[in-house]
Design a protein around this motif. Structure first.
Motif: not given
Length: 583
Positions: A166-169, A470-474, A478-481, A555-565
């Motif tokens: 996340t430091h370089s995301e 769950k937010s593996n993509d971001r 393990r960082a509680m929301p 158009v960039p994908a919308f940056p959801l903060p969590y994984d789907v489904p």
């Protein structure tokens, strides 16, 4: 040295605080140990937190040095009266205008005398090293480019200390970056927030080079440090927001930044202004474009966005009834907001009825009115997905408030009136016990999730609607929301219909509850101040939906903060409750 006003409940983990305040319970444990991590910590304390704080004491006040300094070092001169409040790093606890004797007490709590300046020097040296104070440090000067590349959404998540990716995301941000000079030279600012650790905040202002600039702080949570900050830091004006009812909360998290070239910027986030919220917790931040000053002869209605953001923001700030906000409201009026592509969605305390001019002004009714006017038609089978860091008392069943009030507003779209509609499904993302126990901070990761057993026991039906965090993509599973979001999306065609980022948790206090006994028209009762932004595709990208997952036609994908489904709770899962930290 002054005793920390929070005493044994002190949660802080930054070195500046421990250089400014003493802690009797920590001193006792520290003295009994060997200074090398071997301590007898009473069971009533959080072992993990206390160990972290003791490590700071070891760094600030090594054991050998502490023994030497019990004897006054008469060869050292008494520190000058301004030493503790110089730009070297005493940000909140000591006065620049007070006597030398008060400054001399800004030392350790281990019996140091007025001649003891070596610890003060040690604290100042520590404060000069930004990496000792701020765990994730990004090179200065790059935020303007990062913000430009984040268009058209301008939405970020805060960097996570223990998640290196996340430091370089590209869509991660730190507080230092929000204050970065590449975005403009800050001449004054407003911080509206619930919890404010003023020493920690002013530390960030110091490293951003704006410690001496006027700062207005509106805060919700009581803070002894803020009550007297004006005596020590005359450039800071701190005002506690008075609430009409005991259980109401001034919960908004907003920044107004004024630049020396006459422009300004609005930042709306989900993070309190204290260290833990910017450490290992997932937070959301929306940053406006630079809002330039309008010409002096501009029409009074000039510089408005298509979304009416400017007018809505001014109406919101007026609701505080705080005179110190008037110059800021005037500055907003004279600024060009036309580049803003989101809607302002706020909540203010009181009873609110629909008007012929603005419709519903606040809360979930306001969100519903905007969706009814602007959202593209949505199939009723598309669920309403909610995610927040706390949950209020929602009633005896899902119909009581969730469906009857909340989802009834959030289901709206621009489908013509008269078309028969069904109630969409409701889904709620809230960390399970397993999510929290496996977090970066272990069980302490649940410190930002104040959902209690008493409330949970009254609504057992809620578990059927709960989903894991769950937010593996971001890189944030393990960082509680502490972030709060509301949306509707379609996985089949990979589309997002709209998205809300806000300070408002899923509660009646935050969003409002209709008083349906009114003889005239329903009155929406709201307890809290809240602020958020609504992303509607027509105003952001010019299309009916945002792409989900992958870019679509440039158009960039919308940056959801969590994984789907989403991942529903398993039968043996249970929501994390704050009571687990008190057992």
């Amino acid at each position: 040295m002054k005793e920390c006003p929070y005493g044994e409940k002190c949660y802080r983990k930054n070195p500046i605080h421990f250089g400014e305040f003493s802690h009797a319970h920590l001193d006792a444990i520290y003295k009994s140990g060997n200074g090398a991590g071997d301590y007898d910590i009473p069971a009533k304390y959080s072992n993990e937190l206390i160990h972290t704080q003791l490590k700071l004491l070891e760094k600030l006040f090594p054991k050998e040095g502490a023994k030497r300094e019990k004897e006054p070092n008469r060869s050292e001169p008494k520190p000058p009266a301004t030493a503790a409040s110089s730009s070297s790093g005493s940000f909140s606890g000591a006065s620049s205008s007070s006597s030398a004797s008060s400054t001399a007490t800004t030392t350790s709590s281990f019996g140091a005398s007025s001649q003891d300046s070596s610890r003060l020097a040690k604290k100042q040296k520590l404060a000069k090293n930004i990496k000792d104070y701020i765990p994730v440090v990004i090179e200065k000067g790059g935020m303007a480019k990062k913000l430009e590349q984040a268009a058209p959404y301008n939405m970020f998540l805060t960097a996570i200390t223990d998640s290196k990716p996340t430091h370089s995301e590209p869509l991660s941000v730190t507080l230092q970056e929000i204050l970065d000079e590449s975005l403009g030279e800050i001449e004054s600012s407003v911080q509206i927030n619930f919890m404010v650790d003023i020493g920690w905040l002013l530390g960030h202002y110091y490293f951003a080079g704006i410690l001496d600039k006027p700062l207005l702080v509106l805060y919700g949570d009581e803070s002894p440090e803020l009550l007297s900050i004006g005596k020590f830091k005359p450039q800071v004006t701190a005002i506690g927001v008075k609430m009409p009812t005991p259980f109401a909360t001034s919960h908004t998290k907003m920044m107004l930044l004024a630049y020396s070239d006459g422009s300004m910027r609005v930042v709306i986030s989900t993070a309190n202004l204290y260290e833990d919220d910017w450490h290992n917790r997932t937070q959301g931040v929306w940053i406006s474009p630079k809002l330039t000053a309008l010409p002096e002869d501009a029409d009074t209605g000039a510089g408005e966005s298509q979304t009416g953001f400017k007018q809505d923001l001014m109406l919101y700030l007026v609701e505080y009834k705080i005179s110190q906000l008037q110059p800021w409201i005037a500055r907003i009026r004279k600024s060009d907001f036309s580049a803003i592509n989101v809607f302002f969605v706020g909540s203010v305390p009181g009873g609110h009825r629909e008007s012929t001019v603005r419709g519903h002004p606040w809360g979930h009714a306001r969100l519903g009115a905007l969706l009814a006017k602007h959202a593209a038609p949505i199939n009723d089978r598309i669920p309403v997905v909610c995610q927040s860091s706390s949950i209020g008392s929602l009633g005896a069943n899902v119909q009581a408030w969730i469906q009857q009030d909340f989802v009834n507003s959030l289901k709206k779209d621009s489908t013509p009136l008269g078309v028969l509609r069904q109630m969409p499904a409701f889904k709620m993302i809230y960390p399970s016990f397993g999510n929290v126990s496996g977090s970066h901070d272990g069980m302490l990761g649940g410190g930002c999730l104040p959902y209690g057993k008493n409330t949970n026991d009254k609504q057992p039906w809620l578990k059927d609607y709960l989903h894991q965090w769950k937010s593996n993509d971001r890189y944030r599973s393990r960082a509680m929301p502490h972030i709060k979001t509301y949306t509707r999306y379609n996985l089949e065609d990979q589309s997002v219909y709209w998205f809300v980022l806000t300070s408002a948790n899923l509660s009646k206090a935050a969003w409002g509850c209709f008083n349906k006994s009114s003889n005239i028209q329903p009155c929406l009762r709201i307890a809290n101040y809240e602020a958020g932004v609504l992303f509607l595709p027509r105003f952001v990208t010019g299309e009916d939906t945002f792409p989900l997952g992958n870019n679509r036609d440039g158009v960039p994908a919308f940056p959801l903060p969590y994984d789907v489904p989403l991942t529903p709770y398993a039968p043996d899962d249970k929501p994390f409750l704050m009571d687990y930290l008190q057992g």
